[in-house]
Design an enzyme around this catalytic site. Structure first.
Site, short mmCIF file in Angstrom:
data_model
loop_
_atom_site.label_atom_id
_atom_site.label_comp_id
_atom_site.label_asym_id
_atom_site.label_seq_id
_atom_site.Cartn_x
_atom_site.Cartn_y
_atom_site.Cartn_z
N CYS A 48 33.71 78.35 50.20
CA CYS A 48 32.30 77.94 50.27
C CYS A 48 31.66 78.51 51.54
O CYS A 48 32.32 78.73 52.55
CB CYS A 48 32.20 76.42 50.29
SG CYS A 48 30.47 75.82 50.23
N ASP A 50 29.76 76.97 53.41
CA ASP A 50 29.60 75.86 54.37
C ASP A 50 30.17 76.22 55.75
O ASP A 50 31.31 76.68 55.85
CB ASP A 50 30.32 74.62 53.80
CG ASP A 50 29.97 73.35 54.55
OD1 ASP A 50 30.17 73.30 55.79
OD2 ASP A 50 29.51 72.39 53.91
N ARG A 52 31.32 74.56 57.99
CA ARG A 52 32.46 73.76 58.46
C ARG A 52 33.79 74.21 57.85
O ARG A 52 34.82 73.58 58.11
CB ARG A 52 32.21 72.28 58.13
CG ARG A 52 30.98 71.72 58.82
CD ARG A 52 30.56 70.41 58.20
NE ARG A 52 30.13 70.58 56.82
CZ ARG A 52 29.72 69.58 56.02
NH1 ARG A 52 29.72 68.35 56.49
NH2 ARG A 52 29.33 69.82 54.79
N HIS A 104 35.96 72.44 49.08
CA HIS A 104 36.09 71.39 50.10
C HIS A 104 35.43 70.12 49.61
O HIS A 104 34.47 70.16 48.85
CB HIS A 104 35.50 71.85 51.44
CG HIS A 104 34.02 72.05 51.42
ND1 HIS A 104 33.13 71.13 51.95
CD2 HIS A 104 33.25 73.04 50.91
CE1 HIS A 104 31.89 71.58 51.78
NE2 HIS A 104 31.93 72.73 51.15
N CYS A 107 31.24 68.85 49.30
CA CYS A 107 30.51 70.12 49.19
C CYS A 107 29.05 69.85 48.75
O CYS A 107 28.80 69.20 47.73
CB CYS A 107 31.20 71.02 48.17
SG CYS A 107 30.38 72.62 47.97
CO CO Z 1 30.45 73.60 50.02
#
Ligand code: CO
Length: 224
Positions: A48, A50, A52, A104, A107
């Site tokens: 992803c 993302d 993090r 994750h 998400c």
């Molecule tokens: Co995500």
């Protein structure tokens, strides 16, 4: 205790970069010279976007050790030239031995798909996750919202890993006898740990069986 959020400014990035490059050279003076000649990663990461979930850090790998593709909700979609080009290059040129699809928990893309949020262009992208949610609605709707999203995060990773397996790229590699294994992982933002959802798929005739097994086991999986 309130979480401390670093306030990084734009010029800090250059300063950070100089310090990082110096640190790397101190440990290994040939590091960049060697890497600039060629890369030979053994792993492909599809994860992803993302912030993090940074691939290299999570699995403790250096530049040169993992080839990375990231998009919102770690999707592997037919006709996505970007992702499929990465996959082709990784398999056919770099000859990676492991393809890791890593989702994750928590998400945002999966959450938006579950809630049916209207966010603009991204809605068109995450309709692929909405389709997975629709296929598994009976299993998901009885759950509390957070649990439903976490289960959908897992289901999404499993589906995307199977999508990887079904591409002509991976099918072709297996048909040629090239050793490449596909893995479905999910990462916990809350503890920094990876869970392996599906075990390993290393040949064409394992895809359906492994996928079904993973789906069957899903409801009893401990949360996040
Ligand atoms: Co995500």
């Amino acid at each position: 205790m309130a979480p401390v959020v670093r306030r990084i400014t734009y010029p800090d990035l250059f300063e950070n970069n100089r310090r990082w490059a110096q640190g790397v050279l101190q440990k290994d003076p040939e590091f960049f010279r060697r890497l600039s000649r060629q890369q030979s990663p053994r792993f492909l990461w599809i994860g992803c976007a993302d912030s993090r979930v940074p691939a290299n850090e999570i699995v403790g790998l250096l530049p040169g050790e993992i080839f990375v593709h990231r998009n919102v909700a770690n999707l592997v979609v037919d006709g996505d030239l970007n992702c499929l080009s990465v996959l082709q290059f990784a398999v056919e040129v770099l000859k990676v031995e492991h393809i890791i699809v890593c989702g994750h928990y928590g998400c945002g893309g999966v959450q938006a798909a579950w809630r049916g949020a209207a966010l603009g262009l991204i809605d068109d992208w995450i309709r692929h996750v909405k389709a997975i949610a629709a296929d598994h609605r009976d299993r998901l709707t009885p759950l509390a919202e957070n649990d439903a999203v976490d289960r959908l995060c897992e289901l999404n990773v499993l589906h995307q890993a199977v999508n990887v397996c079904r591409t002509s790229i991976v099918q072709g590699a297996w048909a040629r006898g090239q050793e490449v294994a596909v893995h479905a992982w999910i990462y916990g933002l809350h503890d920094g740990l990876i869970r392996d959802l599906e075990g390993t798929i290393a040949q064409a005739d394992q895809v359906d069986r492994m996928h079904q097994k993973a789906l069957d086991e899903l409801p009893s999986r401990p949360n996040g």
